[in-house]
Motif scaffolding. Structure first.
Motif, PDB file in Angstrom:
ATOM      1  N   ARG A 200     -12.660  54.168 -95.067  1.00 55.77           N
ATOM      2  CA  ARG A 200     -12.452  55.533 -94.716  1.00 55.77           C
ATOM      3  C   ARG A 200     -11.691  56.165 -95.891  1.00 55.77           C
ATOM      4  O   ARG A 200     -11.982  57.301 -96.350  1.00 55.77           O
TER       5      ARG A 200
ATOM      6  N   MET B  82     -32.195  57.030 -87.925  1.00 55.86           N
ATOM      7  CA  MET B  82     -33.572  57.713 -88.776  1.00 55.86           C
ATOM      8  C   MET B  82     -33.937  56.345 -89.530  1.00 55.86           C
ATOM      9  O   MET B  82     -33.263  55.205 -89.687  1.00 55.86           O
ATOM     10  N   ASP B  83     -35.149  56.188 -89.813  1.00 53.75           N
ATOM     11  CA  ASP B  83     -35.690  54.981 -90.536  1.00 53.75           C
ATOM     12  C   ASP B  83     -35.133  55.082 -92.219  1.00 53.75           C
ATOM     13  O   ASP B  83     -34.744  56.029 -92.694  1.00 53.75           O
TER      14      ASP B  83
ATOM     15  N   GLU C 202     -20.036  54.822 -84.641  1.00 51.70           N
ATOM     16  CA  GLU C 202     -18.949  54.229 -85.090  1.00 51.70           C
ATOM     17  C   GLU C 202     -17.851  54.560 -83.899  1.00 51.70           C
ATOM     18  O   GLU C 202     -18.405  55.413 -82.923  1.00 51.70           O
ATOM     19  N   ASP C 203     -16.909  53.599 -83.808  1.00 48.24           N
ATOM     20  CA  ASP C 203     -15.956  53.919 -82.688  1.00 48.24           C
ATOM     21  C   ASP C 203     -15.311  55.145 -82.782  1.00 48.24           C
ATOM     22  O   ASP C 203     -14.942  55.803 -81.765  1.00 48.24           O
TER      23      ASP C 203
ATOM     24  N   LYS D  28     -35.110  50.840 -88.721  1.00 46.88           N
ATOM     25  CA  LYS D  28     -34.445  51.990 -88.466  1.00 46.88           C
ATOM     26  C   LYS D  28     -32.954  51.573 -88.744  1.00 46.88           C
ATOM     27  O   LYS D  28     -32.624  50.288 -88.875  1.00 46.88           O
ATOM     28  N   PHE D  29     -32.089  52.739 -89.192  1.00 45.28           N
ATOM     29  CA  PHE D  29     -30.665  52.426 -89.746  1.00 45.28           C
ATOM     30  C   PHE D  29     -29.927  53.076 -88.443  1.00 45.28           C
ATOM     31  O   PHE D  29     -29.709  54.297 -88.376  1.00 45.28           O
ATOM     32  N   ILE D  30     -29.547  52.346 -87.661  1.00 44.22           N
ATOM     33  CA  ILE D  30     -28.535  52.819 -86.527  1.00 44.22           C
ATOM     34  C   ILE D  30     -27.037  52.523 -86.679  1.00 44.22           C
ATOM     35  O   ILE D  30     -26.725  51.629 -86.869  1.00 44.22           O
ATOM     36  N   TYR D  31     -26.250  53.654 -86.843  1.00 45.11           N
ATOM     37  CA  TYR D  31     -24.987  53.684 -87.132  1.00 45.11           C
ATOM     38  C   TYR D  31     -24.214  54.229 -86.172  1.00 45.11           C
ATOM     39  O   TYR D  31     -24.315  55.452 -86.091  1.00 45.11           O
TER      40      TYR D  31
ATOM     41  N   GLY E 280     -27.783  57.633 -90.282  1.00 51.44           N
ATOM     42  CA  GLY E 280     -27.739  56.572 -89.438  1.00 51.44           C
ATOM     43  C   GLY E 280     -27.268  56.855 -88.050  1.00 51.44           C
ATOM     44  O   GLY E 280     -27.738  56.310 -86.903  1.00 51.44           O
TER      45      GLY E 280
ATOM     46  N   GLU F 110     -14.310  58.206 -85.908  1.00 50.64           N
ATOM     47  CA  GLU F 110     -14.565  59.020 -87.065  1.00 50.64           C
ATOM     48  C   GLU F 110     -14.333  57.989 -88.339  1.00 50.64           C
ATOM     49  O   GLU F 110     -13.086  57.514 -88.584  1.00 50.64           O
ATOM     50  N   SER F 111     -15.426  57.999 -89.161  1.00 53.26           N
ATOM     51  CA  SER F 111     -15.402  57.189 -90.430  1.00 53.26           C
ATOM     52  C   SER F 111     -14.932  58.008 -91.610  1.00 53.26           C
ATOM     53  O   SER F 111     -14.255  57.293 -92.371  1.00 53.26           O
TER      54      SER F 111
END
Lengths: 215, 215, 215
Positions: free
Chosen positions: B86, B27-28, A203-204, A198-201, B23, A206-207
């Protein structure tokens, strides 16, 4: 023809999963029929609209729509026994996934497309009915968050392509081998709970403005 | 051709914003690739399906799908540095918005449509990839709730139309001037946080059965 | 022609319900216009794309898009008085539902399709604008959870089919009788709060991987 039988099993199984999703949202019978039909026939419709492959399957064969309607109503009747049928369902759904994938892939090849478009057509046919079901029920599509599913559809396309274009097997052998390959892969994935990474993102802050969301 | 370069930059940037959204929903990898590709190529696909303009871009040029796939995987790798990028992203996204708008507008004009359809085609190409991304991630589309975005796409169509149809500039000059105009407008909107006026509707009770919702 | 007048009333009324939904989500003016236009013209667009019936209505007649845009802006202005207009809206919406259904049904018949496809085309034209509105506003589509709505659209198709294909009435009589029949049915359904039976499915644990959702 083998694929027609598998297609009929697949749309029936998918219609029933759609009907159960609608039932979880307490929809009325009409909503149940619509979501069942979209789940079963929506993947092929998305593929055909994107490839410009008219008429759509259910327009040419309205009897499939009648079938998904009856499958939806039948699901309402047998809903209370559904949880005992869980394993049968998983197997039918696995058969359906691979059957849909093969059909989507074949149509793209018949239209003269190459590997990339055939792969997209196969995977879209396999997974987008379920995605539409989840959107209509206001869920995040599950296909991307549980055991291997879309990726098995993709693996089946690759296997099909190798059998048909490189090993030069005939169509029947290609279909049968791909079905066995994909079905086995899916059963193994369910049994061992295999998942894609999985891709878990997080962010602290807003990016970027174009990808901000809230919660 | 300038527009092809801008198109490639745009789909890459949009694919990366899509991958980040996926992310955020954990999701995978397959879901990340799908959402990235839909974000990048979905706007043009919606336009082409609505106008009956076949084959779709990614069917004719499957290499664009390969590009968005790699952009998605690349985003997974560099995700932890994304927040430092950003500002670059915002600029690429602005370039992409105007580039998509111009392409959508041109296709409608080539098909012989008038201003209204060209405006819809331009704005749809610019914004509907992001709308599809937000629907698939189960968000309310953001395009309607932050700084000027869809309205800048519309302004770019008006500017393009005036340059091309009234000032009779040639195609290259029209494209370049529209890019400069729209890009500047978007940067100004982000910098000053300019927003469209919002329509906020709160009813004490339900106002009509066909527009009732709950919460 | 009667149907054109009803169509214009219908898209205006539907655009206004779409604008109110957008206002509940505090969207900006551009979002209000887009959601209003999708609500009004989306049902016909879905039908035309699925049947391969090009060009779409709003591409051929862009003036309808101008109309829905003005209806959206007008709704923003008169929003504070909307709740006093509730009953007029319900009647216009009922008229629109039946008008859309008849138009969808006629187009399918003109294209040579049989009853099942005509029924799907009629019901889709009637209800899918509202479904798209709810998806864009991130709601579970309401059409399946309140008083008879989609089912009245279906009843109107059946009535139309009987009048036209079995009773051999001419087109004008069929349209007028179907309008009266469907409109009356809808008013009765609203007045008495008639609903379709609901399918409520609660499972103690997950019943199948392909239909699992969380909450």
């Amino acid at each position: 023809m083998l694929l027609t039988i598998i297609y009929i099993i697949a749309i029936t199984a998918e219609a029933m999963t759609g009907a159960l999703s609608a039932g979880r949202r307490s929809m009325d019978w009409f909503g149940v029929i619509l979501i069942a039909s979209v789940t079963a026939l929506g993947g092929g419709s998305v593929r055909d609209v994107l490839l410009g492959h008219y008429p759509l399957t259910w327009v040419k064969h309205p009897e499939y729509l009648v079938l998904t309607t009856f499958a939806a109503l039948f699901t309402i009747i047998i809903a209370k026994w559904m949880k005992h049928l869980r394993n049968i369902f998983l197997l039918l759904d696995a058969l359906g996934l691979i059957g849909f994938t093969i059909i989507g892939c074949q149509i793209a090849i018949q239209m003269g497309h190459g590997f990339v478009v055939a792969a997209v057509a196969g995977v879209l046919t396999g997974v987008s009915g379920g995605i539409l079901r989840d959107i209509l029920c206001n869920d995040v599509p599950l296909v991307f968050r549980r055991e291997l599913y879309a990726s098995i559809s993709f693996a089946a396309v690759v296997f099909y392509w190798i059998c048909f274009q490189y090993a030069h097997l005939n169509l029947e052998a290609t279909v049968i081998f791909t079905l066995i390959f994909g079905f086995t892969l899916r059963v193994v994935a369910i049994y061992f709970g295999l998942e894609m990474p999985k891709f878990i993102y997080q962010e602290d802050d807003e990016s970027s403005a174009s990808s901000t969301d809230e919660h």
